[in-house]
Design an enzyme around this catalytic site. Structure first.
Site, mmCIF file in Angstrom:
data_model
loop_
_atom_site.group_PDB
_atom_site.id
_atom_site.type_symbol
_atom_site.label_atom_id
_atom_site.label_comp_id
_atom_site.label_asym_id
_atom_site.label_seq_id
_atom_site.Cartn_x
_atom_site.Cartn_y
_atom_site.Cartn_z
ATOM 1 C CG HIS A 182 35.952 6.753 18.551
ATOM 2 N ND1 HIS A 182 36.070 7.072 19.892
ATOM 3 C CD2 HIS A 182 35.496 7.881 17.934
ATOM 4 C CE1 HIS A 182 35.686 8.324 20.078
ATOM 5 N NE2 HIS A 182 35.347 8.841 18.907
ATOM 6 C CG HIS A 192 34.126 11.980 21.906
ATOM 7 N ND1 HIS A 192 32.794 11.684 21.761
ATOM 8 C CD2 HIS A 192 34.689 11.835 20.679
ATOM 9 C CE1 HIS A 192 32.552 11.380 20.500
ATOM 10 N NE2 HIS A 192 33.675 11.460 19.825
#
Length: 328
Positions: free
Chosen positions: A54, A216
């Protein structure tokens, strides 16, 4: 993929971060990134973390005015409590530590356990859960709303309050208030590819997009044929406004998911600003870039945060991290 082997992706990245940012202390073996001057006397310390993939969230936000430490887990996998306890001990000046936790099941459980362990070692810990995503109520990774782009606003604004010397109770209250004022909505134009799998994590046929995607690659609200940037902005901003109902100025984050070029993000921001103008929502500040990503996913997200004078002051306060820096 630009890697050596999947097993060393996170360690390799941390070594590279250490080489590029001598203002940070990077413990590659124990997976903890700390501002080099920690602990800072007289100040609350913010600690966050989550699965790698991320970036720049969270390690890219370690530094004056934001986080004191970050704990990167394996790709899309929560860090473990030992990392969090080690980070808390490294940054605690005796004035307490605030854990900023995105609402994903593994993160929540591990940060909760870490808080108990840290308190057993004499560190005073408070926790704030970030759950800003309006797209879905429950997902593959979480019960309740997911934590996404609002994490940046929480870490920046609460981090500024901590930098000014606010006590733990006040920093925690500000973080909770910012989270309550934030809403996000994400869109995927293509899947991401994890190093371990080496292929797309989900199947998104050409000419389609996923509305309400998670960071995700979790499924969103629905799949539709490809839309224009303006059509996506209409849908995403309206989804956020329907839930947020700002009634005043907002902070805007137009965020890339990892593979979306700035050319497209700035074009999308123009559409976001158009929609907000048409809906009568004044914009106080805007940030455009890839800050809360999902590896190489093509797509974007919009986060709005209801602003007031104090939150704007803290947003504008100086920050000096690898990924976010302004002020003196």
């Amino acid at each position: 993929m630009l890697i050596n082997v999947p097993e060393t992706v996170v360690a390799d990245a941390l070594r590279g971060m250490a080489a590029a940012h001598p203002e940070l202390t990077v413990d590659v073996d124990n997976r903890v990134v700390v501002r080099r001057d920690a602990p800072v006397a007289g100040k609350v310390a913010l600690v966050s973390g989550g699965g790698s993939g991320h970036e720049p969230l969270h390690a890219g936000f370690v530094g004056p005015g934001m986080l004191a430490a970050a704990c990167p887990g394996e790709v899309f996998t929560s860090p473990v409590p030992d990392q969090m306890v080690r980070a808390a001990a490294a940054v605690d000046s005796g004035h307490g530590v605030l854990f900023v936790v995105k609402n994903y099941t593994g993160d929540v459980l591990n940060f909760e356990m870490a808080a108990e362990l840290a308190e057993d070692e004499g560190v005073r810990v408070a926790r704030v859960l970030v759950d800003d995503d309006v797209a879905v109520t429950d997902s593959t990774y979480t019960a309740g709303r997911r934590g996404t782009g609002g994490t940046l606003f929480v870490e920046k604004i609460a981090g500024a309050a901590a930098e000014e010397g606010a006590p733990l109770e006040r920093v925690e209250a500000i973080a909770r208030e910012v989270n309550a004022r934030c809403r996000s909505f994400g869109v995927a134009l293509g899947s991401c590819t994890t190093p371990a799998k080496g292929s797309p994590t989900f199947d998104l046929p050409p000419g389609e997009l996923e509305l309400g995607i998670g960071i995700h690659g979790e499924p969103g609200r629905e799949r539709r044929p490809m839309m224009t940037s303006g059509e996506i902005a209409d849908l995403a901003v309206d989804a956020v406004l329907e839930d947020l109902r700002p009634g005043g100025p907002v902070l805007v984050l137009v965020n890339g998911m990892g593979a979306t070029p700035l050319l497209e993000l700035y074009g999308f921001n123009a559409e976001v600003q158009r929609v907000l103008g048409e809906r009568g929502v004044p914009v106080a500040r805007t940030l455009v870039g890839s800050y809360v990503t999902s590896l190489d996913m093509a797509g974007c997200s919009v986060t709005l945060c209801r602003a007031d004078e104090e939150l704007l002051r803290l947003w504008d306060a100086p920050v000096r991290t690898a990924a976010l820096r302004w002020g003196v």
